[in-house]
Design a protein around this motif. Structure first.
Motif, PDB file in Angstrom:
ATOM      1  N   ILE A 129       6.066  -1.845 -12.783  1.00 47.13           N
ATOM      2  CA  ILE A 129       5.534  -1.537 -11.457  1.00 47.13           C
ATOM      3  C   ILE A 129       4.112  -2.069 -11.316  1.00 47.13           C
ATOM      4  CG2 ILE A 129       4.709   0.358 -10.004  1.00 47.13           C
ATOM      5  CD1 ILE A 129       7.186   1.958 -10.987  1.00 47.13           C
ATOM      6  N   SER A 130       3.276  -1.833 -12.302  1.00 45.35           N
ATOM      7  CA  SER A 130       1.874  -2.265 -12.226  1.00 45.35           C
ATOM      8  C   SER A 130       1.754  -3.777 -12.117  1.00 45.35           C
ATOM      9  CB  SER A 130       1.102  -1.784 -13.458  1.00 45.35           C
ATOM     10  OG  SER A 130       0.969  -0.391 -13.466  1.00 45.35           O
ATOM     11  N   ILE A 131       2.410  -4.479 -13.036  1.00 46.01           N
ATOM     12  CA  ILE A 131       2.228  -5.930 -13.080  1.00 46.01           C
ATOM     13  C   ILE A 131       2.894  -6.609 -11.880  1.00 46.01           C
ATOM     14  CG2 ILE A 131       4.267  -6.606 -14.448  1.00 46.01           C
ATOM     15  CD1 ILE A 131       2.305  -8.300 -16.162  1.00 46.01           C
TER      16      ILE A 131
ATOM     17  N   GLY B 141       1.399  10.717 -10.077  1.00 40.47           N
ATOM     18  CA  GLY B 141       0.015  10.811 -10.518  1.00 40.47           C
ATOM     19  C   GLY B 141      -0.433   9.585 -11.280  1.00 40.47           C
ATOM     20  N   TYR B 142       0.288   8.480 -11.102  1.00 42.64           N
ATOM     21  CA  TYR B 142      -0.027   7.240 -11.827  1.00 42.64           C
ATOM     22  C   TYR B 142      -0.785   6.297 -10.905  1.00 42.64           C
ATOM     23  CZ  TYR B 142       0.505   2.774 -14.186  1.00 42.64           C
ATOM     24  OH  TYR B 142       0.251   1.569 -14.778  1.00 42.64           O
ATOM     25  N   GLN B 143      -1.914   5.795 -11.367  1.00 45.11           N
ATOM     26  CA  GLN B 143      -2.745   4.906 -10.567  1.00 45.11           C
ATOM     27  C   GLN B 143      -2.457   3.454 -10.941  1.00 45.11           C
ATOM     28  OE1 GLN B 143      -6.808   6.141 -11.075  1.00 45.11           O
ATOM     29  NE2 GLN B 143      -6.422   8.224 -10.382  1.00 45.11           N
ATOM     30  N   ILE B 144      -1.800   2.759 -10.039  1.00 43.01           N
ATOM     31  CA  ILE B 144      -1.429   1.371 -10.297  1.00 43.01           C
ATOM     32  C   ILE B 144      -2.655   0.501 -10.548  1.00 43.01           C
ATOM     33  CG2 ILE B 144      -0.421  -0.700  -9.231  1.00 43.01           C
ATOM     34  CD1 ILE B 144       1.590   1.036  -7.837  1.00 43.01           C
ATOM     35  N   THR B 145      -3.732   0.774  -9.845  1.00 43.47           N
ATOM     36  CA  THR B 145      -4.927  -0.077  -9.933  1.00 43.47           C
ATOM     37  C   THR B 145      -5.824   0.258 -11.118  1.00 43.47           C
ATOM     38  OG1 THR B 145      -6.091   1.426  -8.430  1.00 43.47           O
ATOM     39  CG2 THR B 145      -4.973  -0.459  -7.440  1.00 43.47           C
ATOM     40  N   SER B 146      -5.509   1.317 -11.859  1.00 46.37           N
ATOM     41  CA  SER B 146      -6.346   1.714 -12.993  1.00 46.37           C
ATOM     42  C   SER B 146      -6.141   0.762 -14.170  1.00 46.37           C
ATOM     43  CB  SER B 146      -6.020   3.142 -13.414  1.00 46.37           C
ATOM     44  OG  SER B 146      -6.677   3.467 -14.626  1.00 46.37           O
TER      45      SER B 146
ATOM     46  N   TRP C 239       0.830  -1.213   0.000  1.00 49.17           N
ATOM     47  CA  TRP C 239       0.000   0.000   0.000  1.00 49.17           C
ATOM     48  C   TRP C 239       0.864   1.262   0.000  1.00 49.17           C
ATOM     49  CZ3 TRP C 239      -3.693  -2.214   4.281  1.00 49.17           C
ATOM     50  CH2 TRP C 239      -4.685  -2.987   3.656  1.00 49.17           C
ATOM     51  N   ARG C 240       1.990   1.207   0.730  1.00 48.19           N
ATOM     52  CA  ARG C 240       2.891   2.372   0.752  1.00 48.19           C
ATOM     53  C   ARG C 240       3.473   2.635  -0.632  1.00 48.19           C
ATOM     54  NH1 ARG C 240       3.869   1.043   6.398  1.00 48.19           N
ATOM     55  NH2 ARG C 240       5.152  -0.749   5.843  1.00 48.19           N
ATOM     56  N   VAL C 241       3.832   1.565  -1.340  1.00 47.33           N
ATOM     57  CA  VAL C 241       4.330   1.721  -2.711  1.00 47.33           C
ATOM     58  C   VAL C 241       3.264   2.360  -3.584  1.00 47.33           C
ATOM     59  CG1 VAL C 241       4.978   0.464  -4.808  1.00 47.33           C
ATOM     60  CG2 VAL C 241       6.004  -0.165  -2.612  1.00 47.33           C
ATOM     61  N   GLN C 242       2.045   1.879  -3.478  1.00 46.35           N
ATOM     62  CA  GLN C 242       0.946   2.435  -4.266  1.00 46.35           C
ATOM     63  C   GLN C 242       0.755   3.921  -3.984  1.00 46.35           C
ATOM     64  OE1 GLN C 242      -2.862   0.783  -3.274  1.00 46.35           O
ATOM     65  NE2 GLN C 242      -3.949   1.851  -4.920  1.00 46.35           N
ATOM     66  N   ALA C 243       0.772   4.299  -2.705  1.00 44.80           N
ATOM     67  CA  ALA C 243       0.567   5.698  -2.330  1.00 44.80           C
ATOM     68  C   ALA C 243       1.699   6.578  -2.848  1.00 44.80           C
ATOM     69  CB  ALA C 243       0.457   5.813  -0.808  1.00 44.80           C
ATOM     70  N   ASP C 244       2.940   6.090  -2.758  1.00 46.77           N
ATOM     71  CA  ASP C 244       4.091   6.884  -3.224  1.00 46.77           C
ATOM     72  C   ASP C 244       4.037   7.111  -4.727  1.00 46.77           C
ATOM     73  OD1 ASP C 244       5.108   7.122  -0.690  1.00 46.77           O
ATOM     74  OD2 ASP C 244       6.575   5.502  -0.874  1.00 46.77           O
ATOM     75  N   VAL C 245       3.660   6.084  -5.474  1.00 46.91           N
ATOM     76  CA  VAL C 245       3.597   6.215  -6.940  1.00 46.91           C
ATOM     77  C   VAL C 245       2.500   7.194  -7.338  1.00 46.91           C
ATOM     78  CG1 VAL C 245       3.076   4.986  -9.089  1.00 46.91           C
ATOM     79  CG2 VAL C 245       4.581   3.942  -7.393  1.00 46.91           C
ATOM     80  N   GLU C 246       1.358   7.105  -6.692  1.00 46.04           N
ATOM     81  CA  GLU C 246       0.259   8.005  -7.028  1.00 46.04           C
ATOM     82  C   GLU C 246       0.583   9.443  -6.634  1.00 46.04           C
ATOM     83  OE1 GLU C 246      -3.400   6.575  -5.437  1.00 46.04           O
ATOM     84  OE2 GLU C 246      -3.459   4.802  -6.741  1.00 46.04           O
ATOM     85  N   LEU C 247       1.229   9.628  -5.481  1.00 46.38           N
ATOM     86  CA  LEU C 247       1.560  10.975  -5.020  1.00 46.38           C
ATOM     87  C   LEU C 247       2.657  11.601  -5.870  1.00 46.38           C
ATOM     88  CD1 LEU C 247       1.288  13.247  -2.887  1.00 46.38           C
ATOM     89  CD2 LEU C 247       2.998  12.032  -1.525  1.00 46.38           C
TER      90      LEU C 247
ATOM     91  N   THR D 169      -7.007   1.551 -17.216  1.00 47.35           N
ATOM     92  CA  THR D 169      -6.857   2.333 -18.448  1.00 47.35           C
ATOM     93  C   THR D 169      -5.652   3.277 -18.420  1.00 47.35           C
ATOM     94  OG1 THR D 169      -8.344   4.043 -17.570  1.00 47.35           O
ATOM     95  CG2 THR D 169      -9.331   2.291 -18.893  1.00 47.35           C
ATOM     96  N   HIS D 170      -5.149   3.566 -17.220  1.00 48.76           N
ATOM     97  CA  HIS D 170      -4.093   4.568 -17.103  1.00 48.76           C
ATOM     98  C   HIS D 170      -2.810   4.120 -17.793  1.00 48.76           C
ATOM     99  CE1 HIS D 170      -2.633   8.022 -14.288  1.00 48.76           C
ATOM    100  NE2 HIS D 170      -2.395   8.239 -15.553  1.00 48.76           N
ATOM    101  N   LEU D 171      -2.499   2.825 -17.738  1.00 49.67           N
ATOM    102  CA  LEU D 171      -1.250   2.326 -18.319  1.00 49.67           C
ATOM    103  C   LEU D 171      -1.213   2.549 -19.832  1.00 49.67           C
ATOM    104  CD1 LEU D 171       1.421   0.848 -17.744  1.00 49.67           C
ATOM    105  CD2 LEU D 171       0.232  -1.292 -18.215  1.00 49.67           C
ATOM    106  N   ILE D 172      -2.272   2.179 -20.528  1.00 47.83           N
ATOM    107  CA  ILE D 172      -2.314   2.348 -21.974  1.00 47.83           C
ATOM    108  C   ILE D 172      -2.324   3.822 -22.352  1.00 47.83           C
ATOM    109  CG2 ILE D 172      -3.679   1.913 -24.044  1.00 47.83           C
ATOM    110  CD1 ILE D 172      -2.174  -0.493 -22.912  1.00 47.83           C
ATOM    111  N   ALA D 173      -2.883   4.662 -21.497  1.00 48.98           N
ATOM    112  CA  ALA D 173      -2.945   6.098 -21.782  1.00 48.98           C
ATOM    113  C   ALA D 173      -1.559   6.730 -21.823  1.00 48.98           C
ATOM    114  CB  ALA D 173      -3.811   6.806 -20.733  1.00 48.98           C
ATOM    115  N   ILE D 174      -0.573   6.105 -21.161  1.00 50.48           N
ATOM    116  CA  ILE D 174       0.791   6.666 -21.140  1.00 50.48           C
ATOM    117  C   ILE D 174       1.760   5.798 -21.932  1.00 50.48           C
ATOM    118  CG2 ILE D 174       0.437   7.807 -18.909  1.00 50.48           C
ATOM    119  CD1 ILE D 174       2.122   5.513 -17.670  1.00 50.48           C
ATOM    120  N   GLN D 175       1.271   5.078 -22.926  1.00 52.76           N
ATOM    121  CA  GLN D 175       2.124   4.158 -23.683  1.00 52.76           C
ATOM    122  C   GLN D 175       3.246   4.871 -24.426  1.00 52.76           C
ATOM    123  OE1 GLN D 175       0.240   2.698 -27.511  1.00 52.76           O
ATOM    124  NE2 GLN D 175      -1.594   3.364 -26.404  1.00 52.76           N
ATOM    125  N   ASN D 176       3.119   6.158 -24.677  1.00 48.39           N
ATOM    126  CA  ASN D 176       4.179   6.903 -25.363  1.00 48.39           C
ATOM    127  C   ASN D 176       5.132   7.590 -24.402  1.00 48.39           C
ATOM    128  OD1 ASN D 176       3.173   6.263 -27.971  1.00 48.39           O
ATOM    129  ND2 ASN D 176       1.611   7.871 -27.756  1.00 48.39           N
TER     130      ASN D 176
END
Length: 387
Positions: A208-210, A184-189, A173-181, A191-198
């Motif tokens: 990180i997500s997988i 601004g990347y939401q590990i649990t999203s 959970w701490r890793v998740q909070a640090d990444v989002e803070l 759609t967010h991963l594909i949105a930043i494919q470039n």
């Protein structure tokens, strides 16, 4: 070969630059399938690192020198993880001897000058780096693997097991909070991963997500009755039914997220270069995906027909991105074997996943068993001295 000869001729005079070169040589041997040589050279690299005391901070050095030392040291731990897979006897740089900070952000490292660095750190919301997050997740996975192996030897219920699991969950959970803070990347999203494919660092976000989702699967599969990596029956049997049901839900939820990520990867260019860990996660996610609907002791809203489709996706992804890599060859072959089994004899999947019981003490076998993706296992060391 010439570079390796030079390094070995000056083995007694290590330096950070020489160690960087040796790490590249080790990676070369891994990528060309010479795992036994890579493993032996990793031991020499670890000796050089501790001789240079790279596992300690050197505040009197310049920022670039300090950061370079950190990155060399953490690069070694990444190689170490591919060999050890949770077994301490194969570790060359255990985390317990590391007193270094995690690598800083790439934009900070590229500046290099201390005054400007201080200015940037002051303006940034957090000094967390994507590379540092990958390292933290790798350590969490190693802790889970070590716990899994230790539980295999247990012959009685453990009072503090749930507390250990909760501590690991808090780390995730701490890793998740640090990444989002920080990013601004939401590990649990989904759609967010594909949105930043470039994005320049897309591959790190992917890793990180997988890995974050796979860490949950690794942690909670401990409480899946019948699963090969589960805790012994005496431990699971002593657990409250609500804990086991929660574990099943966690495994199902996170393995579904991994399967979604794998499905999304099919829409991306096949020229992407993905890290070894993606193939490992795809392999374990596939086994768990097939186990959940086939186990008589687990109740999840997942039909074998849907699970079969997800297996096809995992096989397609690994064939696309990893079929030419010797280090992932066994993973691809075993996934293809599971795909064939689920197509021809779906009723045999549970037996295929669990396998026959070893003809000796199962606890000791499971404790020392090398995973299919362990490079030590693939090195196939043989003591032929008796011959």
């Amino acid at each position: 070969k010439k570079a390796e000869t030079i390094l070995l001729d000056h083995l007694e005079r290590p330096s950070t630059v020489k160690l960087q070169a040796l790490i590249l040589i080790i990676h070369y041997y891994i990528q060309t399938g010479h795992f036994s040589r890579a493993y032996m050279l990793t031991g020499l690299a670890a000796r050089a690192a501790t001789a240079l005391r790279l596992n300690y901070e050197r505040p009197e050095l310049s920022f670039i020198a300090q950061e370079t030392r950190r990155r060399v040291l953490w690069a070694l731990t990444a190689i170490d993880g591919q060999f050890s897979v949770g077994l301490p006897e194969y570790e060359t740089i255990p985390h317990t001897i590391i007193y270094q900070r995690l690598p800083c952000r790439e934009d900070i490292f590229s500046i290099g000058a201390t005054p400007r660095l201080a200015h940037l750190e002051k303006d940034s919301t957090s000094p967390v780096s994507l590379l540092g997050v990958c390292i933290r997740l790798s350590k969490i996975q190693k802790d889970i693997m070590r716990l899994t192996r230790q539980l295999a030897l247990s012959e009685q219920p453990l009072v503090h097991l749930i507390g250990l699991v909760q501590e690991i969950q808090k780390d995730l959970w701490r890793v998740q909070a640090d990444v989002e803070l920080s990013f601004g990347y939401q590990i649990t999203s989904s759609t967010h991963l594909i949105a930043i494919q470039n994005d320049r660092w897309f591959t790190r976000y992917l890793q990180i997500s997988i890995t974050w989702h796979q860490s949950h699967c690794d942690l909670y599969r401990l409480f899946l009755p019948g699963y090969p990596e589960a805790a012994p029956k005496i431990i699971i049997g002593a657990m409250d039914i609500s804990i086991r049901e929660h574990a099943v839900r966690q495994c199902h939820e996170h393995v579904e997220r991994i399967n979604q990520i794998l499905s999304d990867l099919q829409t991306l260019p096949s020229t992407l270069v993905l890290p070894h860990s993606i193939a490992v996660c795809a392999y374990h996610a596939t086994r768990l995906t097939l186990f959940l609907p086939s186990s008589p002791d687990v109740n999840v809203p997942l039909e074998m027909r849907d699970a079969t489709a997800k297996v096809h996706t995992a096989v397609a992804v690994t064939e696309t991105y990893f079929s030419s890599s010797p280090s992932t060859k066994q993973i691809v072959l075993d996934l293809q074997r599971l795909e064939h089994a689920v197509n021809t004899e779906p009723e045999s999947i549970y037996r295929e996943l669990c396998g026959p019981s070893p003809p000796f003490d199962q606890g000791f076998y499971r404790h020392g068993h090398l995973a299919i993706h362990s490079l030590v296992r693939q090195a196939n060391f043989v003591d032929d001295g008796y011959d």
